[in-house]
Scaffold this motif. Structure first.
Motif: not given
Length: 126
Positions: A58-60, A106-111
């Motif tokens: 859940x955390x990246x 995950x969403x913020x990491x991908x962004x």
């Protein structure tokens, strides 16, 4: 005894690079490692609960691995993402591989990864 409020104010004023250096100095002084503490704590929490071996992450951490020959564009993106000053962002990019963001979803990491890759950087998620 130290004035704890002043200490909090002083620590809040540190740049990311200064905070990283402080962390290294404290690890050397106290003979500990923040990574080791996390590694020790993780199994203790999941072992007794019968947690599945392959939990969904859940955390990246977004790790800049290189500037792809477009250092200026990558520095601009790092500044926009982190809020660092020019010198700090330049130092961070030049010292790759370095974490740009840690412990994000995950969403913020991908962004963030997409932004950096569009600027020409090479990035990995851990």
């Amino acid at each position: 005894m130290a004035d704890l409020n002043k200490l909090v104010d002083d620590l809040s004023a540190l740049t990311v690079l200064e905070a990283a250096e402080l962390s290294k100095l404290l690890e050397d002084k106290w003979g500990v490692s923040a990574a080791a503490a996390v590694a020790v704590a993780a199994p203790a929490g999941g072992a007794g609960a019968g947690a599945p071996a392959a939990e969904e992450k859940t955390e990246f951490d977004v790790i800049l691995t290189g500037d792809g020959g477009k250092k200026i564009n990558v520095i601009k993106e790092v500044r926009a993402i982190t809020g660092l000053g020019l010198t700090e962002a330049k130092t961070l990019v030049e010292s790759a591989p370095k974490a740009i963001k840690e412990g994000v979803n995950k969403d913020e990491a991908e962004k963030v990864k997409k932004q950096l890759e569009e600027a020409g950087a090479t990035v990995e998620l851990k």
